[in-house]
Enzyme design. Structure first.
Site, PDB file in Angstrom:
ATOM      1  N   ASP A  65      61.843  11.533  56.373  1.00 51.36           N
ATOM      2  CA  ASP A  65      62.299  13.026  56.218  1.00 51.36           C
ATOM      3  C   ASP A  65      61.178  14.037  56.525  1.00 51.36           C
ATOM      4  O   ASP A  65      61.312  15.069  57.518  1.00 51.36           O
ATOM      5  CB  ASP A  65      62.889  13.175  54.766  1.00 51.36           C
ATOM      6  CG  ASP A  65      64.153  12.472  54.352  1.00 51.36           C
ATOM      7  OD1 ASP A  65      64.924  11.995  55.295  1.00 51.36           O
ATOM      8  OD2 ASP A  65      64.302  11.767  53.374  1.00 51.36           O
ATOM      9  N   HIS A  88      50.447  32.397  55.718  1.00 52.83           N
ATOM     10  CA  HIS A  88      51.818  32.912  56.003  1.00 52.83           C
ATOM     11  C   HIS A  88      52.830  32.075  55.490  1.00 52.83           C
ATOM     12  O   HIS A  88      52.481  30.941  54.688  1.00 52.83           O
ATOM     13  CB  HIS A  88      52.033  33.365  57.490  1.00 52.83           C
ATOM     14  CG  HIS A  88      51.889  31.957  58.345  1.00 52.83           C
ATOM     15  ND1 HIS A  88      50.725  31.514  58.422  1.00 52.83           N
ATOM     16  CD2 HIS A  88      52.739  31.320  58.973  1.00 52.83           C
ATOM     17  CE1 HIS A  88      50.704  30.390  59.467  1.00 52.83           C
ATOM     18  NE2 HIS A  88      52.225  30.258  59.633  1.00 52.83           N
ATOM     19  N   HIS A 167      51.874  37.609  63.580  1.00 51.86           N
ATOM     20  CA  HIS A 167      52.401  36.156  64.156  1.00 51.86           C
ATOM     21  C   HIS A 167      53.955  36.154  64.012  1.00 51.86           C
ATOM     22  O   HIS A 167      54.543  37.161  63.910  1.00 51.86           O
ATOM     23  CB  HIS A 167      51.841  35.138  62.945  1.00 51.86           C
ATOM     24  CG  HIS A 167      52.325  33.897  63.128  1.00 51.86           C
ATOM     25  ND1 HIS A 167      52.141  33.218  64.135  1.00 51.86           N
ATOM     26  CD2 HIS A 167      52.654  32.855  62.116  1.00 51.86           C
ATOM     27  CE1 HIS A 167      52.388  31.906  64.284  1.00 51.86           C
ATOM     28  NE2 HIS A 167      52.697  31.615  62.938  1.00 51.86           N
ATOM     29  N   ASP A 222      42.889  29.166  65.100  1.00 50.84           N
ATOM     30  CA  ASP A 222      44.045  28.618  65.483  1.00 50.84           C
ATOM     31  C   ASP A 222      44.105  28.215  67.068  1.00 50.84           C
ATOM     32  O   ASP A 222      43.659  29.091  67.934  1.00 50.84           O
ATOM     33  CB  ASP A 222      45.318  29.636  65.407  1.00 50.84           C
ATOM     34  CG  ASP A 222      46.531  29.310  65.872  1.00 50.84           C
ATOM     35  OD1 ASP A 222      46.942  28.033  66.303  1.00 50.84           O
ATOM     36  OD2 ASP A 222      47.436  30.185  66.140  1.00 50.84           O
ATOM     37  N   HIS A 396      51.794  32.532  68.613  1.00 48.96           N
ATOM     38  CA  HIS A 396      50.152  31.998  68.953  1.00 48.96           C
ATOM     39  C   HIS A 396      49.297  32.642  69.921  1.00 48.96           C
ATOM     40  O   HIS A 396      49.912  32.639  71.225  1.00 48.96           O
ATOM     41  CB  HIS A 396      50.106  30.475  68.781  1.00 48.96           C
ATOM     42  CG  HIS A 396      50.820  29.826  67.544  1.00 48.96           C
ATOM     43  ND1 HIS A 396      50.126  29.599  66.491  1.00 48.96           N
ATOM     44  CD2 HIS A 396      52.190  29.317  67.762  1.00 48.96           C
ATOM     45  CE1 HIS A 396      50.939  28.766  65.559  1.00 48.96           C
ATOM     46  NE2 HIS A 396      52.283  28.824  66.232  1.00 48.96           N
TER      47      HIS A 396
END
Length: 582
Positions: A65, A88, A167, A222, A396
């Site tokens: 899952d 976030h 974002h 990121d 992004h």
């Protein structure tokens, strides 16, 4: 936007700072890291967790899952963990909190702590996390503490600052941690959007101020789109495309699909629908909950008169409604997935429908998304996706955004995070291109521990950081089970049942062979009869030789069946011997 108060970091070259990566490096998801201040043997050292996310499984995970970070290190230090800080509200950053707070027997640390664990984040991030935590009945184990843009909070001996960034979910933050070794900056997920939907821009001025005054000792940034050239387009560009699309599709029913947390996208879909006089209905529980949360927090606005329940769509003509649905990633049991198979209880697609996938497939989900698109087309719907129109904008930073960010931050040390390995390698090259010395760009992986000291940044060890699989409940599936599932899916299974009389050494019943995925039994009776004869002879010989141990007899059955199957069919299904005593 609230302005940060002047402050002075307390620097102490004798106090080390460590970063422990528990997930998110070399993968999309499971974002989770620890920042510690103080020596490992210092009982007063501060431990802070930045994000606690999950990862969605690939098809090769065979029925799993969810996939979580390994919480072993956190369990070993449960009482020392001071707080969780959220960048976030996406699931890959907040979705594992409920599992972290379960009891030790379920893989968590909830019963190892004497006090609720503080969780800091924007009101929206906390609200999105709250939905899952409440469902799990674990709200008593955490203490949610909402923060404002620019706010600074003390977490143990660390001072943590929440810097607004843009974002694909509103109210995202970069995290500046003021430590004894200088500022450690976590970029969060970000892009540089100069015209965001809510006019809340990334506070690059504050980041530049920190870089100029105190300096950034370490940047962790990121990497998701580091391979992509250019700049990420503004989210408002999508709004213009959607308005044009809705105008073109007048008279047709429009069904849109996006991430339930992408509230800016939902706002623009709703604006386009209301602008054309359409009513808006939601489909999918998470979509309904998140829209209500966004309305309650004032993150976006939709006129109440324009909102209808999905049950009411039959009262309106096709051109008078817009449905906002979940399932943009091709999830089989999502609202859109059921639609594609004609199994959705609320609506059946036809030639009067236009389906807009206002999203982009997460790496690994491309096959599922394509399958759903095929299903929608087979139903007669007109399908619009990002491959044919600009109905999606990434959340992004692309390469030029990252270079701009690096030029502002000018970090002493740089560690790419959040992305597959190739993304992080590309991000590392961007760091070098922007002037970070090659020996000060460190590529890490899950489990690595870095120490920041007066001598610089260096690896100092590893901690457990494997996958924790969720299949119904936490911790009930390991690599061994996955290997078994993989073998079953590829080669099938052969179950051989034999009943023997241990006292007399005789075979009483069988062997009986039950097979799934090896051969189709009704069409292979002769082959199965031959296998039964060979296995029976092997068991009878073992009994005649004095074997009376059931486990030994099962080994004989496995060897005989395995050799026969391999010799006759060149396949290697799982052999399950069952020897019963009369």
């Amino acid at each position: 936007m609230s302005k940060p108060q002047p402050m002075t970091a307390t620097l102490n070259p004798k106090v080390p700072v460590r970063v422990v990566f528990l997930g998110g490096l070399g993968e999309i998801g499971r974002n989770c890291m620890v920042i510690e201040q103080g020596a490992p043997d210092d009982p007063d050292r501060t431990m802070m967790l930045i994000d606690c996310g999950l990862m969605f499984p690939d098809p090769h995970h065979h029925g799993i899952d969810l996939i979580l970070p390994d919480f072993t290190y956190l369990r070993e230090n449960a009482e020392r963990l001071s707080a969780i800080v959220l960048t976030h509200g996406h699931e890959d950053h907040i979705g594992a909190i409920q599992y972290l707070m379960r009891n030790r027997s379920e893989g968590g640390l909830g019963d190892l702590r004497s006090e609720p664990l503080p969780v800091y984040g924007s009101a929206l991030a906390l609200g999105l996390a709250r939905n899952r935590i409440e469902e799990a009945g674990l709200m008593s184990k955490i203490d949610m503490r909402p923060v404002q843009d620019g706010q600074q909070v003390d977490i143990g001996s660390l001072l943590v600052e929440f810097i607004p960034v843009t974002h694909s979910v509103p109210h995202a933050h970069a995290i500046a941690v003021h430590t004894a070794q200088g500022i450690v900056l976590h970029s969060g997920d970000f892009k540089i959007d100069l015209t965001p939907v809510d006019s809340r821009r990334a506070d690059l001025a504050r980041i530049g101020q920190l870089a100029k005054n105190e300096g950034i000792r370490l940047l962790m940034s990121d990497s998701t789109n580091a391979e992509e050239p250019g700049y990420a387009s503004s989210e408002t560009n999508v709004g213009g495309v959607l308005r044009s699309l809705f105008a073109q599709e007048r008279g047709r029913r429009i069904i849109t699909a996006s991430f339930a947390s992408h509230l800016h996208r939902i706002q623009q879909i709703a604006d386009a629908a209301v602008g054309e006089g359409r009513k808006v209905a939601t489909l999918g529980l998470s979509m309904k909950k998140n829209i209500r949360l966004g309305l309650d927090l004032g993150v976006f606005t939709i006129p109440e008169s324009s909102l209808i329940d999905i049950e009411e769509i039959g009262k309106y003509k096709p051109g008078e409604v817009c449905i906002i649905s979940t399932g943009s990633q091709g999830e089989p049991m999502s609202a859109l997935g059921l639609m594609a198979r004609g199994e959705n209880k609320w609506l059946q697609l036809g030639e009067d429908d236009t389906v807009v996938l206002s999203s982009h497939a997460i790496p690994g989900n491309e096959g599922s998304v394509n399958k759903v698109i095929d299903g929608l087309l087979r139903r007669g719907a007109h399908v619009v996706h990002s491959g044919v129109m600009d109905v999606h904008s990434t959340g992004h930073a692309k390469a030029d955004d990252i270079k701009t960010y690096l030029s502002i931050v000018n970090p002493e040390w740089f560690v790419p995070i959040h992305g597959e390995y190739r993304h992080m390698v590309a991000n590392a090259k961007l760091g070098e291109l922007m002037g970070v010395p090659t020996d000060r760009v460190i590529e890490c992986e899950d489990g690595d521990v870095l120490e920041l000291s007066s001598q610089g940044l260096a690896p100092v060890g590893r901690v457990p950081a494997g996958y924790l699989y969720v299949d119904g409940i936490v911790g009930d599936v390991g690599q061994g089970v996955l290997r078994d599932r993989q073998k079953l899916s590829e080669e099938g299974v052969v179950v051989v049942v034999v009943t023997v009389d241990i006292q007399t050494g005789k075979v009483l019943v069988g062997p009986e062979i039950i097979t799934r995925g090896w051969v189709y039994a009704p069409e292979a009776e002769d082959l199965l009869d031959e296998a039964c004869d060979i296995i029976a002879a092997r068991v009878e010989k073992a009994l005649a030789d004095g074997v009376r141990d059931v486990e030994q007899l099962e080994r004989e059955v496995r060897r005989a069946a395995g050799k026969f199957v391999s010799d006759r069919t060149k396949r290697k299904p799982m052999i399950v011997p069952v020897v019963m005593e009369a």
